[in-house]
Every structure is written in C-alpha cells, then in structure tokens.
Scaffold this motif. Structure first.
Motif, PDB file in Angstrom:
ATOM      1  N   GLN B   8     -73.054  19.684 -10.655  1.00 41.73           N
ATOM      2  CA  GLN B   8     -74.725  19.982 -11.408  1.00 41.73           C
ATOM      3  C   GLN B   8     -74.912  18.794 -12.457  1.00 41.73           C
ATOM      4  OE1 GLN B   8     -74.876  23.730 -13.215  1.00 41.73           O
ATOM      5  NE2 GLN B   8     -75.313  24.843 -11.773  1.00 41.73           N
ATOM      6  N   ALA B   9     -73.744  18.158 -12.862  1.00 43.33           N
ATOM      7  CA  ALA B   9     -74.225  16.994 -13.718  1.00 43.33           C
ATOM      8  C   ALA B   9     -72.978  16.094 -13.633  1.00 43.33           C
ATOM      9  CB  ALA B   9     -74.425  17.496 -15.299  1.00 43.33           C
ATOM     10  N   VAL B  10     -73.471  14.640 -13.743  1.00 49.75           N
ATOM     11  CA  VAL B  10     -72.257  13.876 -13.934  1.00 49.75           C
ATOM     12  C   VAL B  10     -72.588  12.907 -14.865  1.00 49.75           C
ATOM     13  CG1 VAL B  10     -71.194  11.854 -12.289  1.00 49.75           C
ATOM     14  CG2 VAL B  10     -72.263  13.952 -11.262  1.00 49.75           C
ATOM     15  N   ILE B  11     -71.690  12.254 -15.716  1.00 49.13           N
ATOM     16  CA  ILE B  11     -71.757  11.142 -16.591  1.00 49.13           C
ATOM     17  C   ILE B  11     -70.780  10.184 -16.252  1.00 49.13           C
ATOM     18  CG2 ILE B  11     -71.641  10.549 -18.877  1.00 49.13           C
ATOM     19  CD1 ILE B  11     -71.980  13.518 -19.584  1.00 49.13           C
ATOM     20  N   LEU B  12     -71.407   8.977 -15.761  1.00 49.72           N
ATOM     21  CA  LEU B  12     -70.511   7.813 -15.638  1.00 49.72           C
ATOM     22  C   LEU B  12     -70.776   6.618 -16.728  1.00 49.72           C
ATOM     23  CD1 LEU B  12     -71.530   7.611 -11.801  1.00 49.72           C
ATOM     24  CD2 LEU B  12     -69.480   8.482 -12.677  1.00 49.72           C
ATOM     25  N   ARG B  13     -69.988   5.534 -16.360  1.00 45.19           N
ATOM     26  CA  ARG B  13     -70.267   4.234 -17.200  1.00 45.19           C
ATOM     27  C   ARG B  13     -70.811   3.476 -16.113  1.00 45.19           C
ATOM     28  NH1 ARG B  13     -68.359   3.634 -22.003  1.00 45.19           N
ATOM     29  NH2 ARG B  13     -66.648   4.826 -22.803  1.00 45.19           N
ATOM     30  N   GLU B  14     -71.671   2.506 -16.414  1.00 51.17           N
ATOM     31  CA  GLU B  14     -72.086   1.342 -15.504  1.00 51.17           C
ATOM     32  C   GLU B  14     -71.019   0.829 -14.568  1.00 51.17           C
ATOM     33  OE1 GLU B  14     -74.273  -1.191 -17.628  1.00 51.17           O
ATOM     34  OE2 GLU B  14     -75.657  -1.820 -16.170  1.00 51.17           O
ATOM     35  N   GLY B  15     -71.341   0.818 -13.147  1.00 49.72           N
ATOM     36  CA  GLY B  15     -70.263   0.071 -12.487  1.00 49.72           C
ATOM     37  C   GLY B  15     -69.564   1.072 -11.705  1.00 49.72           C
ATOM     38  N   GLU B  16     -69.613   2.413 -12.039  1.00 53.19           N
ATOM     39  CA  GLU B  16     -68.797   3.406 -11.469  1.00 53.19           C
ATOM     40  C   GLU B  16     -69.293   4.084 -10.372  1.00 53.19           C
ATOM     41  OE1 GLU B  16     -67.689   6.220 -14.535  1.00 53.19           O
ATOM     42  OE2 GLU B  16     -65.711   5.062 -14.975  1.00 53.19           O
ATOM     43  N   ASP B  17     -68.584   4.594  -9.363  1.00 51.09           N
ATOM     44  CA  ASP B  17     -69.491   5.284  -8.166  1.00 51.09           C
ATOM     45  C   ASP B  17     -69.388   6.878  -8.587  1.00 51.09           C
ATOM     46  OD1 ASP B  17     -67.292   3.378  -5.966  1.00 51.09           O
ATOM     47  OD2 ASP B  17     -68.996   3.026  -7.014  1.00 51.09           O
ATOM     48  N   ALA B  18     -70.534   7.397  -7.597  1.00 50.74           N
ATOM     49  CA  ALA B  18     -70.808   8.745  -7.779  1.00 50.74           C
ATOM     50  C   ALA B  18     -71.128   9.473  -6.494  1.00 50.74           C
ATOM     51  CB  ALA B  18     -71.975   9.207  -8.759  1.00 50.74           C
ATOM     52  N   VAL B  19     -70.787  10.615  -5.988  1.00 49.74           N
ATOM     53  CA  VAL B  19     -71.043  11.253  -4.924  1.00 49.74           C
ATOM     54  C   VAL B  19     -71.770  12.801  -5.415  1.00 49.74           C
ATOM     55  CG1 VAL B  19     -70.249  12.276  -2.823  1.00 49.74           C
ATOM     56  CG2 VAL B  19     -68.948  10.231  -3.530  1.00 49.74           C
ATOM     57  N   ILE B  20     -72.829  12.980  -4.793  1.00 48.29           N
ATOM     58  CA  ILE B  20     -73.413  14.301  -4.926  1.00 48.29           C
ATOM     59  C   ILE B  20     -73.652  14.908  -3.457  1.00 48.29           C
ATOM     60  CG2 ILE B  20     -75.693  15.158  -5.545  1.00 48.29           C
ATOM     61  CD1 ILE B  20     -76.186  12.586  -7.172  1.00 48.29           C
ATOM     62  N   ASN B  21     -73.203  16.179  -3.671  1.00 52.76           N
ATOM     63  CA  ASN B  21     -73.377  16.956  -2.431  1.00 52.76           C
ATOM     64  C   ASN B  21     -74.270  17.965  -2.305  1.00 52.76           C
ATOM     65  OD1 ASN B  21     -70.546  15.823  -1.371  1.00 52.76           O
ATOM     66  ND2 ASN B  21     -69.691  16.720  -3.199  1.00 52.76           N
ATOM     67  N   CYS B  22     -74.759  18.372  -0.981  1.00 56.74           N
ATOM     68  CA  CYS B  22     -75.820  19.154  -0.767  1.00 56.74           C
ATOM     69  C   CYS B  22     -75.267  20.004   0.448  1.00 56.74           C
ATOM     70  CB  CYS B  22     -77.091  18.371  -0.461  1.00 56.74           C
ATOM     71  SG  CYS B  22     -78.682  19.296   0.029  1.00 56.74           S
ATOM     72  N   SER B  23     -75.334  21.393   0.493  1.00 57.21           N
ATOM     73  CA  SER B  23     -74.978  22.002   1.383  1.00 57.21           C
ATOM     74  C   SER B  23     -75.816  23.301   1.693  1.00 57.21           C
ATOM     75  CB  SER B  23     -73.473  22.734   1.168  1.00 57.21           C
ATOM     76  OG  SER B  23     -73.432  23.614   0.023  1.00 57.21           O
ATOM     77  N   SER B  24     -75.886  23.758   2.942  1.00 59.50           N
ATOM     78  CA  SER B  24     -76.707  24.856   3.082  1.00 59.50           C
ATOM     79  C   SER B  24     -76.178  26.083   4.114  1.00 59.50           C
ATOM     80  CB  SER B  24     -78.336  24.468   3.934  1.00 59.50           C
ATOM     81  OG  SER B  24     -78.979  25.388   4.347  1.00 59.50           O
ATOM     82  N   SER B  25     -76.683  27.212   3.757  1.00 53.11           N
ATOM     83  CA  SER B  25     -76.116  28.386   4.720  1.00 53.11           C
ATOM     84  C   SER B  25     -77.056  28.390   5.884  1.00 53.11           C
ATOM     85  CB  SER B  25     -76.290  29.544   3.997  1.00 53.11           C
ATOM     86  OG  SER B  25     -77.421  29.874   3.366  1.00 53.11           O
ATOM     87  N   LYS B  26     -77.896  27.661   5.859  1.00 53.85           N
ATOM     88  CA  LYS B  26     -79.040  27.650   7.033  1.00 53.85           C
ATOM     89  C   LYS B  26     -78.735  26.439   7.797  1.00 53.85           C
ATOM     90  CE  LYS B  26     -83.025  29.808   6.910  1.00 53.85           C
ATOM     91  NZ  LYS B  26     -84.298  30.100   6.552  1.00 53.85           N
ATOM     92  N   ALA B  27     -79.121  26.554   9.138  1.00 52.29           N
ATOM     93  CA  ALA B  27     -79.173  25.089   9.678  1.00 52.29           C
ATOM     94  C   ALA B  27     -80.204  24.108   9.045  1.00 52.29           C
ATOM     95  CB  ALA B  27     -79.627  25.499  11.405  1.00 52.29           C
ATOM     96  N   LEU B  28     -79.650  22.782   8.977  1.00 49.49           N
ATOM     97  CA  LEU B  28     -80.202  21.746   8.588  1.00 49.49           C
ATOM     98  C   LEU B  28     -80.982  20.827   9.779  1.00 49.49           C
ATOM     99  CD1 LEU B  28     -78.239  20.674   5.495  1.00 49.49           C
ATOM    100  CD2 LEU B  28     -80.278  22.270   5.438  1.00 49.49           C
ATOM    101  N   TYR B  29     -82.299  20.616   9.662  1.00 45.94           N
ATOM    102  CA  TYR B  29     -82.848  19.980  10.709  1.00 45.94           C
ATOM    103  C   TYR B  29     -83.218  18.497  10.043  1.00 45.94           C
ATOM    104  CZ  TYR B  29     -83.273  24.453  13.014  1.00 45.94           C
ATOM    105  OH  TYR B  29     -83.083  25.570  13.479  1.00 45.94           O
ATOM    106  N   SER B  30     -83.113  18.308   9.051  1.00 44.16           N
ATOM    107  CA  SER B  30     -83.429  17.163   8.318  1.00 44.16           C
ATOM    108  C   SER B  30     -83.055  17.349   6.874  1.00 44.16           C
ATOM    109  CB  SER B  30     -84.652  16.441   8.394  1.00 44.16           C
ATOM    110  OG  SER B  30     -85.593  17.247   7.724  1.00 44.16           O
ATOM    111  N   VAL B  31     -82.545  16.226   6.182  1.00 47.26           N
ATOM    112  CA  VAL B  31     -82.134  16.202   4.814  1.00 47.26           C
ATOM    113  C   VAL B  31     -82.990  14.963   3.904  1.00 47.26           C
ATOM    114  CG1 VAL B  31     -80.189  16.145   2.960  1.00 47.26           C
ATOM    115  CG2 VAL B  31     -79.989  17.176   5.219  1.00 47.26           C
ATOM    116  N   HIS B  32     -83.530  15.444   2.936  1.00 49.84           N
ATOM    117  CA  HIS B  32     -84.366  14.392   1.924  1.00 49.84           C
ATOM    118  C   HIS B  32     -83.523  14.253   0.838  1.00 49.84           C
ATOM    119  CE1 HIS B  32     -88.451  15.651   3.955  1.00 49.84           C
ATOM    120  NE2 HIS B  32     -87.547  16.131   4.681  1.00 49.84           N
ATOM    121  N   TRP B  33     -83.584  13.180   0.188  1.00 49.94           N
ATOM    122  CA  TRP B  33     -83.121  13.060  -1.250  1.00 49.94           C
ATOM    123  C   TRP B  33     -84.246  12.223  -1.957  1.00 49.94           C
ATOM    124  CZ3 TRP B  33     -78.504  14.712  -3.032  1.00 49.94           C
ATOM    125  CH2 TRP B  33     -77.588  15.115  -2.177  1.00 49.94           C
TER     126      TRP B  33
END
Lengths: 114, 114
Positions: B8-33
């Motif tokens: 739900q939230a991420v705090i990083l220092r500049e230069g670090e990496d992050a991963v955000i995940n998205c999942s669905s219980s229904k079939a996905l035909y396209s994903v937008h960010w």
C-alpha cells in the motif's frame, strides 16, 4: 493539447441538496467514466458510458445517477447529497474498442457535503 | 471488482529500487499503469496487452503474467520525481460490443527521499 475538464475543483454542498458534477472532453472519445477517490480505497468506478444516452453501473452506483446527452459531456448527479459522499471525484475518457487505449483524467472535483 | 495492489505504501531513498504488484481474481485482458502526483490528475505510464509482455521506458518497466492474472511495475534507481501514487487498472471484460469497464486498484503511495 487533449483535455478532460471538470467544471469545479472544489464544491461545498449541504446534506439533501441535488448536486451536479460536469465533465467535458474534447477528444471525441466514446468511453467516459466517473470515479470516486478515497484514501486507501483507490479509484472506485461509479458509472461509465460508451455512447450518448448509454450508461452502465460501476461498482458503487448507489446514491448516484448520470446523464450523457452529448458525446463530449458526462454528468454525475447526486440526487440527495449525504455526508458519506464527501470525496474526490474524477472523470476520465478513452477511445472505445481498443484494449490498448489509455484513459485521460480530469483534474478532479473535491466535494464536501456538510 | 477492483484489482488488488501491494504494497500500500513504500518509502525509499533516492537511487533505490521498488516493485509494485497488481493482481486480480478475474481474467485480465490488459493492464494499465498510472501515476498521480499530489493534487494532480492521474497520468498514463504504460499499457500491457499480452501475457508475458514487458514494457518500459527510462527506468520504469512492467511485466504482465496473464496466467497468474498479475502485473508488476518496476522502478529502478528511483528519482525524486517518481514520488506519487501508482495505480494499476484493467479492462475487466473482453470487448465485443457495449461498454468497456475500466477498474483500478487501491493505489500504492511511493515516497522517495533524498
């Protein structure tokens, strides 16, 4: 520059009032959407439309209705505003028929019901 | 039904990496960010169409696993400008005719500190 314009940035209304939120897009898009944004709940879909006079309920339609009399305009109506409808409302539009089409958002209307 | 994002939230220092995940219980035909900065409208980042597809520009990329109904957004060597709330969205039905329902997750707030 493509635009989705919402008529007001801030609104304050009294409980029981009928409230109209207006959204206009200049991109000739078929799809138009109304979302409500609350902390921790993200963007929740209220109503959407793919053509003039066509509308479908989203995930949280209770207490709301919509009107689409012209292609470029999509109005959200709160028939009798209540305090639990205090929120940020976002309008969006996109082309119909393509899965790879992006949505364009308006700046949002922050509605406070007192 | 909304896609589910984590964290739900991420705090990083500049230069670090992050991963955000998205999942669905229904079939996905396209994903937008999309990314939304405070007080602004959400802005489109990218769309992924096919299972297994990966896209990216600059140091922001994404993957889409159609079988697992999941997508991930990768931010590499994060910059201060990456701060904001990230939303994943999806069309929750295959378009043949009628309305296209675009739903979004609850958002991930990313804070980048110097």
């Amino acid at each position: 520059d493509v635009k989705v314009t919402q008529s007001s940035r801030y609104l304050v209304k009294r409980t029981g009032e009928k409230v109209f939120l207006e959204c206009v897009q200049d991109m000739d898009h078929e799809n138009m959407f109304w979302y409500r944004q609350d902390p921790g709940l993200g963007l929740r879909l209220i109503y959407f439309s793919y053509d003039v006079k066509m509308k479908e309920k989203g995930d949280i339609p209770e207490g709301y209705s919509v009107s689409r009399e012209k292609k470029e305009r999509f109005s959200l109506i709160l028939e009798s505003a209540s305090t639990n409808q205090t929120s940020m409302y976002l309008c969006a539009s996109s082309l119909w028929g393509k899965m790879n089409t992006e949505a364009f958002f308006g700046q949002g209307t922050r509605l406070t019901v007192v | 039904q909304q896609p589910v994002q984590s964290p739900q939230a991420v705090i990083l220092r500049e230069g670090e990496d992050a991963v955000i995940n998205c999942s669905s219980s229904k079939a996905l035909y396209s994903v937008h960010w999309y990314r939304q900065k405070h007080g602004e409208a959400p802005v489109f980042l990218m769309i992924l169409l096919k299972g297994g597809e990966q896209k990216g520009h600059d140091k922001i990329s994404a993957s889409f696993n159609e079988k697992k109904q999941q997508s991930s957004l990768y931010l590499t060597a994060s910059q201060l400008s990456y701060s904001g709330t990230y939303f994943c969205g999806a069309f929750d039905r295959l378009i043949i005719q009628g309305a296209q329902k675009l739903v979004f997750g609850q958002g991930t707030r990313l804070t980048i500190n110097p």
